[in-house]
Design an enzyme around this catalytic site. Structure first.
Site, mmCIF file in Angstrom:
data_model
loop_
_atom_site.group_PDB
_atom_site.id
_atom_site.type_symbol
_atom_site.label_atom_id
_atom_site.label_comp_id
_atom_site.label_asym_id
_atom_site.label_seq_id
_atom_site.Cartn_x
_atom_site.Cartn_y
_atom_site.Cartn_z
ATOM 1 N N ARG A 182 -10.715 -10.363 -3.950
ATOM 2 C CA ARG A 182 -10.350 -10.544 -2.124
ATOM 3 C C ARG A 182 -10.174 -8.796 -2.026
ATOM 4 O O ARG A 182 -10.275 -7.758 -2.524
ATOM 5 C CB ARG A 182 -8.609 -10.950 -2.875
ATOM 6 C CG ARG A 182 -8.058 -10.528 -1.503
ATOM 7 C CD ARG A 182 -6.875 -9.719 -1.282
ATOM 8 N NE ARG A 182 -5.705 -9.690 -0.398
ATOM 9 C CZ ARG A 182 -4.990 -8.350 0.410
ATOM 10 N NH1 ARG A 182 -5.197 -7.177 -0.607
ATOM 11 N NH2 ARG A 182 -4.390 -8.919 0.370
ATOM 12 N N THR A 207 0.737 -1.211 0.169
ATOM 13 C CA THR A 207 0.067 -0.270 0.085
ATOM 14 C C THR A 207 0.707 0.940 0.118
ATOM 15 O O THR A 207 2.111 1.606 0.165
ATOM 16 C CB THR A 207 -1.039 -0.275 0.906
ATOM 17 O OG1 THR A 207 -1.265 -1.446 1.213
ATOM 18 C CG2 THR A 207 -1.716 1.176 1.105
ATOM 19 N N ASP A 227 -5.864 -5.592 2.825
ATOM 20 C CA ASP A 227 -6.652 -4.417 4.211
ATOM 21 C C ASP A 227 -6.265 -3.007 4.417
ATOM 22 O O ASP A 227 -6.942 -2.862 5.713
ATOM 23 C CB ASP A 227 -4.843 -4.770 5.733
ATOM 24 C CG ASP A 227 -4.141 -4.467 4.429
ATOM 25 O OD1 ASP A 227 -3.751 -4.718 3.741
ATOM 26 O OD2 ASP A 227 -2.825 -3.951 4.815
#
Length: 437
Positions: free
Chosen positions: A251, A223, A254
């Protein structure tokens, strides 16, 4: 008013000097510095934490070097599915919003931002926003904090956000990374020929003169994110990602999961204040004896008691006092499933908030540092599958001062910030990266 602070990260993983040549490091550094300087200027001009953080992430979404927006990784099916989130310490009542499974929104972080801002008018329209209207009247996605796919992208169009064809996000390096990973998986599964199905993007002519991938150079996997403290004491975390290379379609990682890949909160730390109380016996004891008996009966001389933070008045020597605001905000990067299993950022915040004398830095070390909870979550797969790898950046507000913190347990984590003296810093490893002479 606190001095504005911020820190950005551009991904973490198995980075080393062998797969990140110094020339490539300089390329990433230049991009991070550009974002850093732009964000510095915005904050100096009075931008809010929400504005500054989302604009910093938007710049990285537009940069094909990073795994978000243009340049994001492909799913196993050869598509791009993006996710982004924002969270603030105040004043928005939702505090956190996220958008997932995006395929046409050019800047996912701006969609998450709109969901948060528009949420302030939720409930002002007709019930359920009227027939066929998912926006909840004039509000932002009704009372929902997380929305996905067609539903949230319909809102993006209604709100005037820029939409693009899916191929806008594709880059040759990511495509070749996807195909090589697919070939490896097929070979390991011993499927006939070990060949993935033909695709027009495999042809040399499709990409023109766009540079390809040599199979060795590090490509950011995690990320991107930004944590900001503004002059009003508001903190914001903004995150965006394409997820894991060759993830299964659908999918969810987080990055859009509140408390896993991002978190922000503030609370009041109530401190006991000494107050002067006197025993009822004081009126019965002559003044000359009060000093003599003071050690045995301290209330005779005006004992300095400690006020109970939960008391509402001065009864029995207790007195309420105003409390000090403390706040934390964090963004994680790395193997998202490991962050999910450990509720990483919320756990770090809870350690800082509910433990005695624990800083956010020590909490992040316990979660994302070497040997921490992320690493432990991988078990015997540590070092073999990428599980457990990652890092966290953050800011802690204590006594009106913002403190920048970061730690990671893997090879490296791209990060950039201005240190306490105002000097610009950009790093990827634990130590400074210098060219070999």
């Amino acid at each position: 008013m606190p001095t504005p602070r911020f820190i950005i990260h551009g991904g973490a993983g198995a980075i080393s000097p062998s797969n990140l040549p110094y020339s490539s490091y300089l390329l990433y550094s230049a991009s991070l510095i550009e974002v850093n300087r732009s964000t510095t200027s915005r904050l100096a001009a009075g931008a809010s934490a929400l504005e500054a953080a989302t604009e910093a992430v938007r710049m990285m979404e537009d940069n094909p070097l990073f795994n978000c927006g243009k340049g994001a990784v492909f799913t196993r099916d050869g598509r791009v599915e993006l996710e982004a989130s924002v969270m603030t310490t105040h004043p928005y009542h939702k505090r956190a919003c996220a958008a997932v499974l995006l395929t046409h929104t050019k800047n996912p972080i701006l969609l998450a931002k709109e969901m948060l801002i528009r949420s302030e008018t939720d409930g002002s329209g007709p019930p359920n926003g009227g027939a066929g209207n998912p926006s909840g009247g004039t509000g932002g996605a009704q009372g929902h904090c997380v929305l996905s796919g067609e539903t949230v992208e319909k809102l993006a169009k209604e709100w005037g956000l820029e939409m693009v064809e899916e191929k806008y996000f594709w880059t040759r390096k990511r495509w070749e990374q996807h195909r090589q990973g697919l070939e490896k998986d097929l070979l390991e599964e011993k499927e006939e020929g070990g060949k993935a199905g033909k695709d027009e993007r495999d042809g040399e002519g499709y990409w023109g003169d766009e540079e390809g991938w040599d199979g060795k150079e590090y490509l950011p996997q995690g990320t991107v994110g930004c944590v900001v403290l503004d002059r009003e004491g508001m903190m914001c975390v903004a995150t965006s990602t394409g997820g894991l290379t060759n993830k299964l379609s659908g999918r969810i990682g987080d990055t859009p999961t509140i408390g896993a890949g991002f978190w922000a909160e503030e609370w009041r730390e109530r401190r006991r204040k000494p107050i002067r109380v006197q025993s009822p016996l004081a009126d019965l004891v002559p003044d000359g004896l009060k000093e003599v008996l003071g050690d045995c009966l301290p209330g005779l001389g005006g004992y300095q008691g400690l006020a109970n933070e939960d008391s509402a008045d001065k009864k029995d020597g207790y007195q309420r006092r105003s409390s000090d605001v403390r706040a934390v905000a964090m963004s994680g990067t790395g193997n998202g499933d490991s962050f999910l299993r450990t509720a990483a950022t919320r756990t770090a915040a809870a350690i800082a908030r509910f433990s005695t004398n624990r800083s956010l830095y020590s909490a992040i070390q316990e979660i994302a540092g070497p040997g921490g909870e992320l690493q432990k979550s991988a078990g015997d797969r540590w070092g073999r599958t990428g599980e457990g790898e990652g890092g966290i950046i953050g800011i802690e507000l204590v006594n009106g001062v913002g403190k920048i913190v970061a730690d990671f347990n893997c090879g490296g984590m791209f990060r950039c910030w201005n240190d306490d003296s105002g000097a610009e810093r950009v790093m990827v490893f634990k130590d400074e990266y210098h060219a070999k002479t």
